[in-house]
Design a protein around this motif. Structure first.
Motif: not given
Length: 396
Positions: A97, A101-102, A104-105, A143, A146, A150
């Motif tokens: 997960e 998430r990372s 996707a960022i 990673w 996250p 960001e």
């Protein structure tokens, strides 16, 4: 359940950030686990046994007991299908997960167009995507975190999209990128590391034109401050007088018995070397890169006929400092010993250097050094640009 907390800690160290499924269940020695958790008293041991046996009945753990004395537990094993339960119990997030998430960022930032370095930004995001898929974390981007990823990506994007006027205070830039005034100071190394990865060369906040503050100007040589009430303060007897911004603002004028002012970019080595060589005091030395508000005030209150010169690096950033000093002084500032020198190996220009060089070549205030800039442009080579590689000499 202190033993369960210790079990989770050990599991997290071993597997907490894995992004691929484990092939073997995670197992620990029960006696050693209790010792590490501080479960040493008999009654606490009995409680722990009751707790783990209850979890065994519900399928959370598998227990290996002594062959003959079955009341003794030897090992505790977490089945692979129970790892999500353990993660959730400690408000954790699986490695898969975190990775998702990372990624996707990074994908979101890859879709943003960088106003100054669009290709470099795309390359950075592509590199991070490849690295994260391989479970690698190029410093300072991780990673496994996250939220921090960001924050750093946003800071690097915002810092690199702005062409800050040299002398901009770091705290002002910190507010400009949407953070509190001291955020950049606290995260300076992280941001500089991210900028360096983006631009392909060592990049500091200073090289962007940002300065720590306007607190003081460090000098070497004869200097005297004159105040409106007729008093004065002579710093001539001090080895390295430091003039505070408040004193510079209060004084009406600055005088010196020196024949000229030489500002030097490198404070730690070159400035000290020249100060040691300046035995007759004919030169007033000052250390500066991009002119801070304090240095601008200092220049404005010096005698208008005092010759000025600057000694800096000869890469595009060094010439940029000279340009800004000339703009701040409002009068001629000679380039002292600033000549392009070949290095033993090619020192190629970065995309950032190319953009800066275009600006420098178009600046009328640098017309007298265009031949040096043209050498850099024609060769694509910064050469041996650091002033520290030149031996100290007297300015006669």
């Amino acid at each position: 359940m202190t033993w369960l907390t210790e079990f989770h800690r050990r599991w997290h160290i071993s597997r907490g950030t894995r992004v691929t499924s484990a092939s073997r269940a995670f197992s620990q020695s029960w006696p050693k686990l209790l010792d590490a958790a501080g479960v040493t008293r008999a009654e606490d041991n009995a409680t722990a046994v009751r707790e783990v046996e209850a979890l065994e009945k519900s399928g959370r753990f598998a227990l290996k007991r002594h062959r003959y004395r079955t009341y003794l537990i030897e090992r505790i094993t977490l089945p692979l299908d129970q790892e999500p339960w353990l993660i959730a119990g400690f408000d954790g997030i699986s490695g898969e997960e975190l990775q998702a998430r990372s990624l996707a960022i990074v994908d979101g930032y890859a879709n943003r167009t960088h106003p100054r370095f669009p290709e470099l930004w795309k390359s950075l995001c592509a590199m991070l995507t490849t690295a994260f898929h391989a479970s690698r974390s190029p410093r300072p981007f991780s990673w496994e975190q996250p939220a921090a990823l960001e924050t750093i990506l946003e800071a690097v994007f915002r810092l690199s999209e702005n062409d800050y006027p040299p002398g901009t205070l770091i705290r002002a830039a910190s507010v400009d990128i949407g953070r509190d005034s001291k955020w950049l100071e606290r995260h300076r190394r992280t941001c500089e590391s991210g900028l360096s990865l983006l631009l392909g060369e060592e990049t500091t906040l200073r090289s962007l034109g940002l300065v720590d503050g306007d607190a003081s100007v460090e000098l070497s040589g004869p200097v005297c401050l004159h105040f409106p009430d007729g008093t004065h303060h002579d710093f001539g007897g001090l080895t390295y007088p430091i003039l505070s911004a408040s004193d510079l603002e209060r004084c009406a004028a600055i005088t010196t018995t020196a024949d000229r002012l030489l500002s030097i970019e490198n404070r730690k080595t070159t400035f000290r070397q020249y100060a040691a060589a300046n035995t007759d005091g004919r030169t007033l030395l000052a250390t500066t890169s991009f002119p801070t508000p304090a240095f601008r005030t200092f220049l404005a209150k010096l005698p208008p006929d005092l010759p000025l010169a600057h000694f800096g690096d000869t890469d595009p950033s060094g010439w940029h400092i000279l340009l800004k000093l000339r703009e701040a002084a409002g009068r001629p500032v000679a380039a002292f010993r600033m000549k392009w020198r070949p290095a033993s190996a090619l020192n190629p220009l970065t995309p950032h250097d190319h953009k800066l060089l275009e600006k420098l070549l178009a600046a009328p205030l640098l017309a007298d050094v265009h031949d040096q800039l043209q050498i850099i442009s024609a060769t694509g080579d910064k050469g041996d640009f650091e002033q520290e590689t030149l031996e100290s000499e007297r300015w006669i």
